[in-house]
Design an enzyme around this catalytic site. Structure first.
Site, short mmCIF file in Angstrom:
data_model
loop_
_atom_site.label_atom_id
_atom_site.label_comp_id
_atom_site.label_asym_id
_atom_site.label_seq_id
_atom_site.Cartn_x
_atom_site.Cartn_y
_atom_site.Cartn_z
N SER A 14 -94.03 59.30 -87.39
CA SER A 14 -94.69 59.03 -86.11
C SER A 14 -94.16 57.71 -85.54
O SER A 14 -93.46 56.96 -86.23
CB SER A 14 -96.20 58.91 -86.32
OG SER A 14 -96.46 57.74 -87.09
N ASP A 69 -92.86 62.79 -84.76
CA ASP A 69 -94.21 63.26 -84.49
C ASP A 69 -94.81 62.46 -83.32
O ASP A 69 -94.81 61.22 -83.36
CB ASP A 69 -95.05 63.05 -85.77
CG ASP A 69 -96.44 63.64 -85.67
OD1 ASP A 69 -96.59 64.66 -84.99
OD2 ASP A 69 -97.35 63.09 -86.31
N HIS A 70 -95.31 63.14 -82.32
CA HIS A 70 -95.96 62.51 -81.16
C HIS A 70 -95.10 61.43 -80.49
O HIS A 70 -95.58 60.30 -80.26
CB HIS A 70 -97.31 61.88 -81.55
CG HIS A 70 -98.36 62.89 -81.91
ND1 HIS A 70 -99.01 63.66 -80.96
CD2 HIS A 70 -98.86 63.27 -83.10
CE1 HIS A 70 -99.87 64.46 -81.57
NE2 HIS A 70 -99.79 64.25 -82.88
N ASP A 129 -94.95 64.30 -76.71
CA ASP A 129 -96.39 64.52 -76.52
C ASP A 129 -96.79 63.97 -75.15
O ASP A 129 -96.99 62.77 -74.98
CB ASP A 129 -97.17 63.82 -77.63
CG ASP A 129 -98.68 63.91 -77.41
OD1 ASP A 129 -99.11 64.55 -76.41
OD2 ASP A 129 -99.44 63.35 -78.22
N GLU A 144 -96.75 69.41 -76.53
CA GLU A 144 -98.19 69.73 -76.66
C GLU A 144 -98.77 70.06 -75.29
O GLU A 144 -98.51 69.36 -74.32
CB GLU A 144 -98.91 68.52 -77.27
CG GLU A 144 -100.41 68.70 -77.48
CD GLU A 144 -101.02 67.61 -78.39
OE1 GLU A 144 -100.30 67.08 -79.27
OE2 GLU A 144 -102.20 67.29 -78.18
N HIS A 152 -101.90 70.75 -84.93
CA HIS A 152 -102.09 69.32 -85.20
C HIS A 152 -103.52 69.10 -85.68
O HIS A 152 -104.39 69.94 -85.51
CB HIS A 152 -101.86 68.51 -83.92
CG HIS A 152 -100.42 68.31 -83.59
ND1 HIS A 152 -99.80 67.09 -83.64
CD2 HIS A 152 -99.46 69.20 -83.24
CE1 HIS A 152 -98.53 67.22 -83.32
NE2 HIS A 152 -98.29 68.50 -83.05
O1 G3H Z 1 -99.37 64.83 -85.87
C1 G3H Z 1 -99.96 64.68 -86.94
C2 G3H Z 1 -101.06 65.52 -87.29
O2 G3H Z 1 -101.56 66.20 -86.22
C3 G3H Z 1 -101.94 65.10 -88.40
O3 G3H Z 1 -103.33 65.18 -88.14
O4 G3H Z 1 -104.19 63.36 -89.59
O5 G3H Z 1 -105.66 65.15 -88.75
O6 G3H Z 1 -103.96 65.66 -90.47
P1 G3H Z 1 -104.34 64.82 -89.30
ZN ZN Z 2 -100.83 65.35 -84.25
#
Ligand code: G3H
Ligand code: ZN
Length: 302
Positions: free
Chosen positions: A50, A82-83, A104, A134, A208
């Protein structure tokens, strides 16, 4: 083996009705725990980094650790942003060697989200790297969200069709009842909504906020089209609790390896549990690929 591209593996998961675990990693112990477990279970795996992880560990270091661990594995490893919330973050990760990106734009209007996502897919596809985006919004538990807010933020199937057409994304993160960063696994997915989305959308669907979802609901979601499942919070909780308990048992211990190793093993147990739910055990066997992770390297850190 070298990192692999998420496109073909998510399409394989979609066709064979399993999901690939996308586990968030912030440090070396997490990367090792996730990849070693995937190797032991012969499962394809996604390591997600992330923006927070990049801030913590640095982009070069995060990339280098994942690449080195992937090289030792015989199963496919994907390195995913991620994101990513801006264009330049995606550019930097592409240049660093990520094999999967995410934009995102869920905080933006539909039009702005389309505009930015399309710009990123155009740039990324020029280099053969797929993009997840997303639509709707998977909210944060810290915002103390109500069921009404979760419902209101869910993905609309007709908008999803339009969004994919306009952006050319490779996979879609859907808001169907999960909330980020929950510690109890009590949320249930809106399976009828997922079915409606699946009927009109043919690209891989991503969940997610999976830490807070009842595993039975995740399994039902996979049967209905989810093929990438993101897990972060459950891994972090497992690591911190195990490290804390180890330290509390023997505060005189000053060899940090003896404190961190139980944390790593707790993450491995959790990853193994999720791989079981995802149906991806044995799906990462590649003819001729050899593991460079030896049993002694897995077990001994002395
Ligand atoms: O992008 C990462 C995830 O959506 C993780 O979500 O921390 O609720 O498992 P979480
Ligand atoms: Zn997420």
């Amino acid at each position: 083996m070298p990192l692999v591209n998420s496109k073909e593996w998510l399409l394989k998961a979609q066709a064979e009705k399993f999901a690939i675990g996308a586990f968030n990693a912030n440090n070396m112990e997490f990367v090792e725990a996730i990849i070693e477990t995937a190797e032991e279970e012969k499962a394809p795996v996604i390591i997600q980094v992330s923006q927070g992880a990049i801030k913590y560990a640095g982009l070069e270091m995060s990339t280098a650790i994942v690449k080195a661990a992937a090289e030792l594995a015989s199963v496919p490893v994907i390195l995913h942003l991620d994101h990513g919330t801006d264009y330049l973050q995606n550019v930097r990760c592409l240049r660093a060697g990520f094999t999967s990106l995410m934009f995102d734009g869920s905080a933006l209007s539909f039009e702005e989200n389309v505009k930015m996502t399309a710009k990123i897919t155009e740039m990324s596809h020029a280099c053969g790297i797929p993009v997840e985006a997303e639509l709707g919004k998977v909210l944060q538990s810290a915002d103390k969200v109500s069921p009404e807010q979760v419902e209101k933020a869910m993905t609309q199937p007709d908008e999803a069709v339009k969004f994919i057409e306009l952006t050319k994304i490779d996979s879609l993160a859907v808001a169907i009842g999960s909330v980020h960063a929950m510690k109890d696994r009590t949320a249930k997915l809106d399976i009828p909504r997922l079915k409606r989305i699946r009927q009109v959308v043919n690209i891989p669907l991503v969940l997610h906020g999976s830490s807070g979802v009842d595993p039975a609901s995740i399994i039902e979601g996979i049967a209905n089209g989810l093929c990438k499942i993101n897990v972060a919070t459950q891994l972090s909780v497992s690591f911190v609790e195990a490290v804390g308990a180890t330290y509390n048992k023997n505060p005189a211990e000053k060899d940090m390896r003896k404190i961190l190793l139980p944390g790593k093993n707790a993450v491995k147990d959790r990853v193994r549990e999720y791989i079981g739910y995802f149906g991806c055990k044995g799906k990462g066997i590649i003819a001729g690929a050899k593991s460079g992770i030896t049993a002694s390297e897995i077990k001994h850190h002395e």
